[in-house]
Design a protein around this motif. Sequence first.
Motif: not given
Length: 431
Positions: A360-364, A385-388, A339-342
Amino acid sequence: MSTPTRAFVGRLTELNVFDPLGDQVGRVRDVVVTFSATSSRPRVIGLVVEVPGRRRVFVPMTRVTSVEGGQVITTGLVNMRRFEQRGNETLVVAELFERPVTVRTDEGTVVDATVEDIGIEQHGSRGWSVARAFVRTGTPRSGLGRLGRRRGETLLVGIEDVRGLRDAPGAQSAARLIAAYEDLKPADLAEVIHDLTPQRRAEVAAALDDERLADVIEELPEDDQVEILAGLRVDRAADVLEAMEPDDAADLLAELPKERQEELLQKMEPDEAADLRRLLTYDENTAGGLMTTEPVILGPEASIAEALAVVRRQELSTALACTVFVCRPPLETPTGRYLGMVHIQRLLREPPHAPIGGILDKDVDPVLPTASLGQVTRLLATYDLVGIPVVDEEGHLLGAVTVDDVLDHILPDDWREDRHDVVSAEGVGRG
């Protein structure tokens, strides 16, 4: 005739090292000696000095001008190349302390004893040798460390009256060495272990618990990793692999013969083995080969307070703790729909009771496991970013690539071994 300078190694390793101008160079960590068939006294050839950055370097005794007044004074510049122990060299603290020996007492009797300290003595202008041994009589009880040795009397004997110091059937307890460095971070302990002889390295590896050994192996050069794993029993090697980060464990397995890989995978827990089998199918320079299969994963209904509690776990690396990946159940890779990341900074700015699904950050966009190292690197750099996230074609989260994983792959292969360090103008090695 002047009285020779004397010192006990146990005391010497607590001293700071200074140059002639009074600037601190580092701190003594060990003493290097060599044994000779023609002399009963081992020769002291130098000191292992820890300089800023936790690097250990070699300082020849010919550059030591004073070992008095609670400090060591050297002639000046030292070689900043990382110390590497040679085959004919012995480290007093790392190898001789706690070594079982036999000693001849003043009464002429021969008794079993354990080395507790070593006395060195200067002769001539810059020559040093091992002169005495401080020992405790009786045989130490294994596994009890220093508390288990408090039996028998202590003796200070000439080194000529000690037998077994060089070729003792039982070497120093590896636990003694581990205790001496228990405050070091895994990367720093890995440097210490890398400097040991292969036999000593195996002894220390056997004495470390699985979690600590796993952390250290992750920080060692590839050759040392393979060597240590090959020296462990199959069941213990499997336990250590389970304790490692999945991507690091997969990289290590990839260096082993196929038969050994399968033997170890069969000994592992099925779910742990399944993760590694999946990672082994990817090329090492792709997102699939770089990723860990155990990032922080929560469902969208989890609260911010719950997310913060999870990322505070001590066992999480700094890179993994920076990002929470939000998915539909199941929450173990491969998960339900991603779904996304925080990011952790966003978690700190929101009310604890709010669900993470609302921030949620959905831009990446996530990457496929086939994404190249270059593509992953550019995405991390572009979006700071630190992680993808890494997903399959159906959008299930397979894992995450963190910036430390990328650094491991873009740095030179020998970066852990300090091969590219600049040596000072007065760099002098052992003759």
